[in-house]
Design an enzyme around this catalytic site. Structure first.
Site, PDB file in Angstrom:
ATOM      1  N   MET A   1       0.787  -1.226   0.000  1.00  0.00           N
ATOM      2  CA  MET A   1       0.000   0.000   0.000  1.00  0.00           C
ATOM      3  C   MET A   1       0.827   1.288   0.000  1.00  0.00           C
ATOM      4  O   MET A   1       0.335   2.339   0.381  1.00  0.00           O
ATOM      5  CB  MET A   1      -0.984  -0.018   1.181  1.00  0.00           C
ATOM      6  CG  MET A   1      -1.924  -1.218   1.176  1.00  0.00           C
ATOM      7  SD  MET A   1      -2.732  -1.539  -0.412  1.00  0.00           S
ATOM      8  CE  MET A   1      -4.049  -0.346  -0.317  1.00  0.00           C
ATOM      9  N   ARG A   2       2.076   1.209  -0.444  1.00  0.00           N
ATOM     10  CA  ARG A   2       2.885   2.434  -0.556  1.00  0.00           C
ATOM     11  C   ARG A   2       3.337   2.587  -2.002  1.00  0.00           C
ATOM     12  O   ARG A   2       3.531   1.592  -2.711  1.00  0.00           O
ATOM     13  CB  ARG A   2       4.111   2.371   0.362  1.00  0.00           C
ATOM     14  CG  ARG A   2       3.727   2.408   1.823  1.00  0.00           C
ATOM     15  CD  ARG A   2       4.934   2.212   2.717  1.00  0.00           C
ATOM     16  NE  ARG A   2       4.495   1.866   4.046  1.00  0.00           N
ATOM     17  CZ  ARG A   2       4.479   2.705   5.096  1.00  0.00           C
ATOM     18  NH1 ARG A   2       4.920   3.939   4.962  1.00  0.00           N
ATOM     19  NH2 ARG A   2       4.040   2.299   6.275  1.00  0.00           N
TER      20      ARG A   2
ATOM     21  N   HIS B   1      -4.000  -4.596  -9.045  1.00  0.00           N
ATOM     22  CA  HIS B   1      -4.940  -3.577  -8.568  1.00  0.00           C
ATOM     23  C   HIS B   1      -6.369  -4.103  -8.744  1.00  0.00           C
ATOM     24  O   HIS B   1      -6.699  -4.669  -9.789  1.00  0.00           O
ATOM     25  CB  HIS B   1      -4.752  -2.278  -9.363  1.00  0.00           C
ATOM     26  CG  HIS B   1      -5.625  -1.186  -8.861  1.00  0.00           C
ATOM     27  ND1 HIS B   1      -5.365  -0.511  -7.677  1.00  0.00           N
ATOM     28  CD2 HIS B   1      -6.778  -0.677  -9.340  1.00  0.00           C
ATOM     29  CE1 HIS B   1      -6.325   0.363  -7.467  1.00  0.00           C
ATOM     30  NE2 HIS B   1      -7.187   0.294  -8.463  1.00  0.00           N
TER      31      HIS B   1
ATOM     32  N   GLY C   1       3.859   5.965 -11.034  1.00  0.00           N
ATOM     33  CA  GLY C   1       2.588   6.672 -10.849  1.00  0.00           C
ATOM     34  C   GLY C   1       1.697   5.900  -9.895  1.00  0.00           C
ATOM     35  O   GLY C   1       2.061   4.822  -9.403  1.00  0.00           O
TER      36      GLY C   1
HETATM   37  C1  GAR Z   1      -5.999  -6.903  -3.128  1.00  0.00           C
HETATM   38  O1  GAR Z   1      -7.342  -6.724  -3.465  1.00  0.00           O
HETATM   39  C2  GAR Z   1      -5.110  -6.009  -3.966  1.00  0.00           C
HETATM   40  O2  GAR Z   1      -5.528  -5.905  -5.300  1.00  0.00           O
HETATM   41  C3  GAR Z   1      -5.269  -4.697  -3.247  1.00  0.00           C
HETATM   42  O3  GAR Z   1      -5.193  -5.039  -1.875  1.00  0.00           O
HETATM   43  C4  GAR Z   1      -5.704  -6.372  -1.716  1.00  0.00           C
HETATM   44  C5  GAR Z   1      -4.633  -7.205  -1.034  1.00  0.00           C
HETATM   45  O4  GAR Z   1      -5.103  -8.478  -0.697  1.00  0.00           O
HETATM   46  N1  GAR Z   1      -4.248  -3.759  -3.636  1.00  0.00           N
HETATM   47  C6  GAR Z   1      -4.465  -2.463  -3.794  1.00  0.00           C
HETATM   48  O5  GAR Z   1      -5.526  -1.922  -3.570  1.00  0.00           O
HETATM   49  C7  GAR Z   1      -3.244  -1.647  -4.238  1.00  0.00           C
HETATM   50  N2  GAR Z   1      -3.652  -0.434  -4.871  1.00  0.00           N
HETATM   51  P1  GAR Z   1      -4.085  -9.624  -0.291  1.00  0.00           P
HETATM   52  O6  GAR Z   1      -3.146  -9.049   0.778  1.00  0.00           O
HETATM   53  O7  GAR Z   1      -4.975 -10.696   0.287  1.00  0.00           O
HETATM   54  O8  GAR Z   1      -3.347 -10.095  -1.509  1.00  0.00           O
END
Ligand code: GAR
Length: 192
Positions: free
Chosen positions: A91-92, A110, A144
């Site tokens: 998330m960074r 994503h 980005g």
């Molecule tokens: C997933 O839905 C991934 O696509 C999202 O966080 C979740 C992680 O789940 N990522 C984002 O939103 C990044 N912009 P996980 O830890 O169970 O793989």
């Protein structure tokens, strides 16, 4: 091919990649799993599978990925012999120097059909926008926010009565199919 995985949360995408490695459908191994969140379940999952893990020290910043931390991350990945980096719920925002250490070799997943709904809680954004279809995207990272060349996408329906949680669960199922396949495609492009 040696994969390095960066995540912040549950690590279900890391698990899907690991399952692909374990059943032989993904010709790679996971060399290192890193998390900026010491409590992230991703670390426990990796440890259970005997994969080396480490915590990324982000110097107390809540969402920033400090340059020093990126340098340390790049060094840890290089030391583990990693040649492809997969962001899995990380998330960074990745910038130089991590990008420069792995040019065209960092992938992200994503939970939306980019360029729609970049940023946080893309499944919630989809519900609020009232769309009938969303999905997931695996793309190369270019510095980005959820931009960069797309490798693979899968569409997921938004069903009547969906709330953010039910929709996210359906998107995650698609993510678990899409990420291993996109890694296969990225490896094929690298001639592996
Ligand atoms: C997933 O839905 C991934 O696509 C999202 O966080 C979740 C992680 O789940 N990522 C984002 O939103 C990044 N912009 P996980 O830890 O169970 O793989």
């Amino acid at each position: 091919m040696r994969l390095g995985i960066l995540g912040s949360g549950s690590g279900s995408n890391m698990q899907a990649i690991l399952d692909g490695v374990a059943d032989g459908s993904l010709k790679a191994e996971i060399a290192l799993v890193l998390s900026d969140n010491p409590q992230g379940y991703i670390l426990e999952r990796a440890q259970k599978a005997g994969i080396p893990t480490a915590v990324i020290d982000c110097r107390g910043f809540k969402s920033k990925f400090p340059e020093e931390s990126q340098q340390e991350t790049a060094a840890a990945l290089k030391a583990a012999g990693v040649n492809l980096v997969c962001l899995a719920g990380f998330m960074r925002l990745v910038k130089a120097p991590l990008l420069e250490a792995f040019p065209d070799r960092i992938l992200n997943i994503h939970p939306a059909l980019l360029p729609a709904f970049p940023g946080l809680q893309a499944w919630r954004q989809a519900i609020e926008a009232g769309v009938t279809e969303t999905g997931c995207t695996v793309h190369y990272v270019d510095g980005g926010m959820d931009t960069g060349p797309v490798i693979l996408q899968e569409t997921v329906p938004v069903l009547p009565g969906d709330d953010p949680d039910t929709l996210h669960a359906r998107i995650l199922e698609a993510e678990h199919r899409t990420y291993p396949e996109a890694i296969r495609m990225a490896l094929a492009r690298l001639g592996r």
